[in-house]
Write a protein that holds these residues in place. Structure first.
Motif, mmCIF file in Angstrom:
data_model
loop_
_atom_site.group_PDB
_atom_site.id
_atom_site.type_symbol
_atom_site.label_atom_id
_atom_site.label_comp_id
_atom_site.label_asym_id
_atom_site.label_seq_id
_atom_site.Cartn_x
_atom_site.Cartn_y
_atom_site.Cartn_z
ATOM 1 N N PRO A 199 0.809 -1.231 0.000
ATOM 2 C CA PRO A 199 0.000 0.000 0.000
ATOM 3 C C PRO A 199 0.834 1.269 0.000
ATOM 4 O O PRO A 199 0.908 1.988 0.980
ATOM 5 N N ASP A 200 1.485 1.568 -1.117
ATOM 6 C CA ASP A 200 2.205 2.822 -1.289
ATOM 7 C C ASP A 200 1.650 3.509 -2.525
ATOM 8 O O ASP A 200 2.208 3.420 -3.613
ATOM 9 N N TYR A 201 0.526 4.181 -2.344
ATOM 10 C CA TYR A 201 -0.141 4.806 -3.472
ATOM 11 C C TYR A 201 0.371 6.218 -3.722
ATOM 12 O O TYR A 201 0.090 6.801 -4.759
ATOM 13 N N SER A 202 1.135 6.762 -2.781
ATOM 14 C CA SER A 202 1.629 8.120 -2.938
ATOM 15 C C SER A 202 2.683 8.227 -4.023
ATOM 16 O O SER A 202 2.895 9.306 -4.572
ATOM 17 N N GLY A 203 3.368 7.119 -4.332
ATOM 18 C CA GLY A 203 4.406 7.160 -5.344
ATOM 19 C C GLY A 203 3.900 6.862 -6.745
ATOM 20 O O GLY A 203 4.664 6.901 -7.706
ATOM 21 N N MET A 204 2.616 6.575 -6.895
ATOM 22 C CA MET A 204 2.059 6.269 -8.207
ATOM 23 C C MET A 204 1.816 7.546 -9.005
ATOM 24 O O MET A 204 1.564 8.605 -8.434
ATOM 25 N N PRO A 205 1.848 7.455 -10.331
ATOM 26 C CA PRO A 205 1.333 8.571 -11.134
ATOM 27 C C PRO A 205 -0.111 8.874 -10.730
ATOM 28 O O PRO A 205 -0.866 7.974 -10.346
ATOM 29 N N ARG A 206 -0.496 10.133 -10.828
ATOM 30 C CA ARG A 206 -1.789 10.550 -10.297
ATOM 31 C C ARG A 206 -2.953 9.750 -10.884
ATOM 32 O O ARG A 206 -3.861 9.341 -10.166
ATOM 33 N N GLY A 207 -2.914 9.514 -12.185
ATOM 34 C CA GLY A 207 -4.013 8.775 -12.803
ATOM 35 C C GLY A 207 -4.145 7.370 -12.245
ATOM 36 O O GLY A 207 -5.259 6.895 -11.976
ATOM 37 N N GLU A 208 -3.026 6.705 -12.055
ATOM 38 C CA GLU A 208 -3.052 5.348 -11.492
ATOM 39 C C GLU A 208 -3.536 5.371 -10.049
ATOM 40 O O GLU A 208 -4.300 4.484 -9.621
ATOM 41 N N ALA A 209 -3.089 6.358 -9.285
ATOM 42 C CA ALA A 209 -3.492 6.443 -7.882
ATOM 43 C C ALA A 209 -4.993 6.682 -7.762
ATOM 44 O O ALA A 209 -5.661 6.090 -6.898
ATOM 45 N N LEU A 210 -5.542 7.529 -8.625
ATOM 46 C CA LEU A 210 -6.982 7.787 -8.581
ATOM 47 C C LEU A 210 -7.768 6.559 -9.007
ATOM 48 O O LEU A 210 -8.833 6.267 -8.431
ATOM 49 N N ALA A 211 -7.265 5.839 -9.995
ATOM 50 C CA ALA A 211 -7.943 4.604 -10.419
ATOM 51 C C ALA A 211 -7.921 3.579 -9.298
ATOM 52 O O ALA A 211 -8.921 2.875 -9.055
ATOM 53 N N ALA A 212 -6.789 3.481 -8.611
ATOM 54 C CA ALA A 212 -6.695 2.543 -7.491
ATOM 55 C C ALA A 212 -7.666 2.921 -6.391
ATOM 56 O O ALA A 212 -8.322 2.061 -5.787
ATOM 57 N N LEU A 213 -7.771 4.223 -6.108
ATOM 58 C CA LEU A 213 -8.705 4.676 -5.076
ATOM 59 C C LEU A 213 -10.144 4.352 -5.458
ATOM 60 O O LEU A 213 -10.933 3.887 -4.609
ATOM 61 N N ALA A 214 -10.498 4.567 -6.711
ATOM 62 C CA ALA A 214 -11.863 4.257 -7.151
ATOM 63 C C ALA A 214 -12.171 2.780 -6.975
ATOM 64 O O ALA A 214 -13.256 2.402 -6.491
ATOM 65 N N GLU A 215 -11.222 1.931 -7.362
ATOM 66 C CA GLU A 215 -11.434 0.488 -7.223
ATOM 67 C C GLU A 215 -11.553 0.090 -5.756
ATOM 68 O O GLU A 215 -12.436 -0.685 -5.365
ATOM 69 N N LEU A 216 -10.654 0.638 -4.922
ATOM 70 C CA LEU A 216 -10.671 0.287 -3.501
ATOM 71 C C LEU A 216 -11.913 0.815 -2.799
ATOM 72 O O LEU A 216 -12.404 0.191 -1.854
ATOM 73 N N THR A 217 -12.420 1.943 -3.253
ATOM 74 C CA THR A 217 -13.665 2.467 -2.679
ATOM 75 C C THR A 217 -14.790 1.461 -2.863
ATOM 76 O O THR A 217 -15.556 1.170 -1.925
ATOM 77 N N GLN A 218 -14.889 0.914 -4.064
ATOM 78 C CA GLN A 218 -15.934 -0.069 -4.335
ATOM 79 C C GLN A 218 -15.702 -1.354 -3.549
ATOM 80 O O GLN A 218 -16.649 -1.946 -3.004
ATOM 81 N N ARG A 219 -14.463 -1.776 -3.446
ATOM 82 C CA ARG A 219 -14.170 -3.010 -2.706
ATOM 83 C C ARG A 219 -14.453 -2.829 -1.217
ATOM 84 O O ARG A 219 -14.945 -3.756 -0.556
ATOM 85 N N TYR A 220 -14.148 -1.655 -0.699
ATOM 86 C CA TYR A 220 -14.397 -1.405 0.721
ATOM 87 C C TYR A 220 -15.898 -1.355 1.004
ATOM 88 O O TYR A 220 -16.366 -1.897 2.010
ATOM 89 N N LYS A 221 -16.647 -0.723 0.124
ATOM 90 C CA LYS A 221 -18.100 -0.666 0.308
ATOM 91 C C LYS A 221 -18.697 -2.069 0.294
ATOM 92 O O LYS A 221 -19.644 -2.360 1.036
ATOM 93 N N ALA A 222 -18.146 -2.920 -0.554
ATOM 94 C CA ALA A 222 -18.680 -4.281 -0.675
ATOM 95 C C ALA A 222 -18.264 -5.171 0.492
ATOM 96 O O ALA A 222 -18.978 -6.117 0.835
ATOM 97 N N ASP A 223 -17.125 -4.858 1.110
ATOM 98 C CA ASP A 223 -16.604 -5.737 2.169
ATOM 99 C C ASP A 223 -15.853 -4.896 3.205
ATOM 100 O O ASP A 223 -14.629 -4.995 3.349
ATOM 101 N N PRO A 224 -16.569 -4.066 3.985
ATOM 102 C CA PRO A 224 -15.889 -3.153 4.913
ATOM 103 C C PRO A 224 -15.158 -3.842 6.053
ATOM 104 O O PRO A 224 -14.294 -3.233 6.683
ATOM 105 N N GLY A 225 -15.471 -5.091 6.325
ATOM 106 C CA GLY A 225 -14.799 -5.805 7.400
ATOM 107 C C GLY A 225 -13.493 -6.461 7.002
ATOM 108 O O GLY A 225 -12.789 -7.013 7.852
ATOM 109 N N ASN A 226 -13.146 -6.387 5.724
ATOM 110 C CA ASN A 226 -11.917 -7.008 5.235
ATOM 111 C C ASN A 226 -10.725 -6.145 5.639
ATOM 112 O O ASN A 226 -10.582 -5.024 5.169
ATOM 113 N N ARG A 227 -9.838 -6.663 6.497
ATOM 114 C CA ARG A 227 -8.761 -5.844 7.043
ATOM 115 C C ARG A 227 -7.760 -5.421 5.976
ATOM 116 O O ARG A 227 -7.247 -4.300 6.014
#
Length: 242
Positions: free
Chosen positions: A22-50
């Motif tokens: 989990p080092d998203y700060s070093g990614m190019p901005r577009g990749e970091a935003l895409a990762a955040l969008a994907e993780l947002t959906q994954r977290y909403k679907a499974d918020p208990g997943n550590r």
């Protein structure tokens, strides 16, 4: 660009094959935003997943959404109170949000004296640096280096700790060691450029930035370096980030 920013970007690689470190700060901005969008959906679907919670919070921090990252990990710590990685991630989020004393309390609970985690020690050092307790912070970085020699993030944090006390030659020494290590990130190289620039070596700093950033961002960073040199409180600004 600062101790906290850099420390928080350094996280031990997990053993879970489904998610990268989990080092998203070093990614190019577009990749970091895409990762955040994907993780947002994954977290909403499974918020208990550590694992998803830790990565989601890291992606939020990379976009300066620090309060939301804190909220995610507050929930995670409640659900996984004995999980060291979760507590370290929570301490990182608190540090990024400027809640340094609380971060120290949290990370102290993740440090086992008989077997300390290097990442936890690094986070504690970062929080101490932000509180102006630089000598103490360096002791924790040194301890972490004994446990995990060759970690570029630790060398970089040490370098930035010296930058915060205007000891720029020492800062450059550690940052140059850091960039020579396998796994050194673009953020570490940019922090080297910052320290080089603060010593008035603008051409060298621009060259380092140019290898990492598009031209317009290079010039923005050079303008930032020059602005820091004209301000009496520049060390506070380095600590707090650009």
């Amino acid at each position: 660009m600062g101790v906290a920013a850099l420390a928080l970007s350094a996280c031990a690689t997990t053993n879970r094959a489904s998610l990268p470190s989990p080092d998203y700060s070093g990614m190019p901005r577009g990749e970091a935003l895409a990762a955040l969008a994907e993780l947002t959906q994954r977290y909403k679907a499974d918020p208990g997943n550590r694992d998803i919670a830790i990565h989601y919070a890291a992606a939020l921090r990379a976009q300066n959404q620090t309060a939301q990252a804190v909220a995610v990990l507050e929930t995670g710590v409640r659900e996984h109170p004995a999980d060291v990685e979760m507590r370290v991630a929570y301490a990182k989020a608190l540090t990024a949000d400027g809640r340094f004393d609380q971060a120290l309390n949290v990370v102290d609970g993740a440090i086992r004296p008989e077997a300390p985690d290097w990442n936890a020690l690094s986070v504690k050092g970062a929080a101490l640096d932000q509180l102006g307790r630089n000598a103490e912070a360096r002791q924790f970085y040194q301890q972490a280096m004994v446990i995990a020699p060759g970690q570029p993030s630790l060398l970089a944090n040490m370098g930035l700790s010296y930058a915060m006390t205007n000891e720029l030659m020492s800062a450059e020494h550690y940052l140059r060691q850091a960039v020579a290590m396998p796994g050194a990130t673009s953020r570490i190289r940019q922090n080297l450029a910052l320290v080089v620039g603060l010593q008035g070596r603008f051409d060298e700093a621009r060259t380092i930035y140019a290898a990492e950033l598009p031209p317009q961002e290079v010039e923005a960073n050079m303008a930032y370096v020059r602005a820091l040199l004209t301000q009496q409180n520049r060390w506070d600004r380095i600590a707090g980030g650009q």
